[in-house]
Structures are given as structure tokens and as C-alpha cells.
Design a protein around this motif. Structure first.
Motif, PDB file in Angstrom:
ATOM      1  N   ALA A 100      10.378  -8.487 -26.275  1.00  0.00           N
ATOM      2  CA  ALA A 100       9.388  -7.468 -26.820  1.00  0.00           C
ATOM      3  C   ALA A 100       7.986  -7.943 -26.668  1.00  0.00           C
ATOM      4  N   ILE A 101       7.714  -9.287 -26.653  1.00  0.00           N
ATOM      5  CA  ILE A 101       6.360  -9.718 -26.554  1.00  0.00           C
ATOM      6  C   ILE A 101       5.861  -9.565 -25.161  1.00  0.00           C
ATOM      7  N   ALA A 102       6.951 -10.004 -24.205  1.00  0.00           N
ATOM      8  CA  ALA A 102       6.753  -9.794 -22.701  1.00  0.00           C
ATOM      9  C   ALA A 102       6.401  -8.311 -22.540  1.00  0.00           C
ATOM     10  N   ASN A 150      16.628 -20.445 -19.470  1.00  0.00           N
ATOM     11  CA  ASN A 150      16.684 -19.885 -18.182  1.00  0.00           C
ATOM     12  C   ASN A 150      16.995 -18.341 -18.193  1.00  0.00           C
ATOM     13  N   ASN A 151      17.405 -18.080 -19.279  1.00  0.00           N
ATOM     14  CA  ASN A 151      17.768 -16.461 -19.872  1.00  0.00           C
ATOM     15  C   ASN A 151      16.344 -15.755 -19.805  1.00  0.00           C
ATOM     16  N   VAL A 152      15.211 -16.735 -20.536  1.00  0.00           N
ATOM     17  CA  VAL A 152      13.973 -16.122 -20.853  1.00  0.00           C
ATOM     18  C   VAL A 152      13.206 -16.185 -19.417  1.00  0.00           C
ATOM     19  N   LYS A 153      13.440 -17.091 -18.569  1.00  0.00           N
ATOM     20  CA  LYS A 153      12.765 -17.348 -17.345  1.00  0.00           C
ATOM     21  C   LYS A 153      13.185 -16.039 -16.375  1.00  0.00           C
ATOM     22  N   GLU A 199      11.111 -12.608 -15.030  1.00  0.00           N
ATOM     23  CA  GLU A 199      11.076 -12.449 -13.473  1.00  0.00           C
ATOM     24  C   GLU A 199      11.447 -10.831 -13.412  1.00  0.00           C
ATOM     25  N   THR A 200      12.408 -10.400 -14.203  1.00  0.00           N
ATOM     26  CA  THR A 200      12.794  -9.210 -14.040  1.00  0.00           C
ATOM     27  C   THR A 200      11.724  -8.108 -14.534  1.00  0.00           C
TER      28      THR A 200
END
Length: 118
Positions: free
Chosen positions: A61-63, A86-89, A93-94
Motif C-alpha cells: 500500500a505504501i509503495a 526478499n519478498n518486499v524487494k 521491483e515488480t
């Protein structure tokens, strides 16, 4: 200041930022039993926990909000759960964020993410 990270107001969507720094809730409910009692006793649950099936709820949501309100060189900083960093990364990137960097805390755990708007 965004009053609700999951549902920003129209006024929040009209702002522009160079930097967003966030330490959103990132502990899954299943991790509750292994937590220190002093944390559970003094921190509000809404500041700590996310559903087991959606640990990136606030990060996403913040991204997505950042995509709408960042200036040209806007940068996002997150504190994260090392289990999901790594999921956040990958999520960032997505969303086409660039210069996604993982950083460690003072104990050597990967806990921080920095990313620049696309």
C-alpha cells in the motif's frame, strides 16, 4: 502525514514527497508466540501484526502510494521483517522501483530496504 496507509484520503493523494520512511506492522500472527512479553504488553497490536496470508499488506500500500506522490527522485525507506525482506524487494521491483537495496541492522540481520521511484 498519511492518516491511513491502507486507505489514503484524497488530501493525502494531492501531496508530493521526496522521502517516505516507514516502519509498518510486519509481524505475522503466527510469530506472536515467540515474541518477548514486554513487546506484547506495551505495543498496540495494530502497530505489530499483519495477517499470515498477507505479510506485505502495508508495504504494498505504501509503495503504491509512493508511485502517486513521489517527486522525481523520491526515495522509500522501510524497516522490514527479515523473514520477508526478499519478498518486499521483489514487490518493489515488480512496481518498477529502482536502486532497491537491502541493509542490515546492528545485529547483522537484513532489516531495511531503500528504493527509488521508477
Amino acid at each position: 502525514k498519511m492518516e491511513d496507509a491502507l486507505h489514503p484520503s484524497a488530501a493525502a493523494m494531492q501531496q508530493q514527497f521526496d522521502i517516505i520512511v516507514s516502519n509498518p506492522p510486519y509481524i505475522c500472527d503466527k510469530e506472536r508466540t515467540g515474541m518477548a512479553k514486554n513487546v506484547l504488553a506495551y505495543e498496540p497490536e495494530t502497530a505489530l501484526f499483519v495477517p499470515d496470508d498477507d505479510p506485505l499488506r502495508f508495504y504494498r500500500a505504501i509503495a503504491e502510494y509512493g508511485l502517486q506522490v513521489f517527486s522525481e527522485e523520491g526515495t522509500l525507506y522501510f524497516e522490514t521483517n527479515p523473514l520477508y525482506i526478499n519478498n518486499v524487494k521483489a514487490m518493489l521491483e515488480t512496481l518498477n522501483y529502482t536502486h532497491v537495496e537491502l541493509r542490515t541492522d546492528q545485529f547483522g540481520k537484513q532489516r531495511f530496504v531503500k528504493a527509488t521511484r521508477p
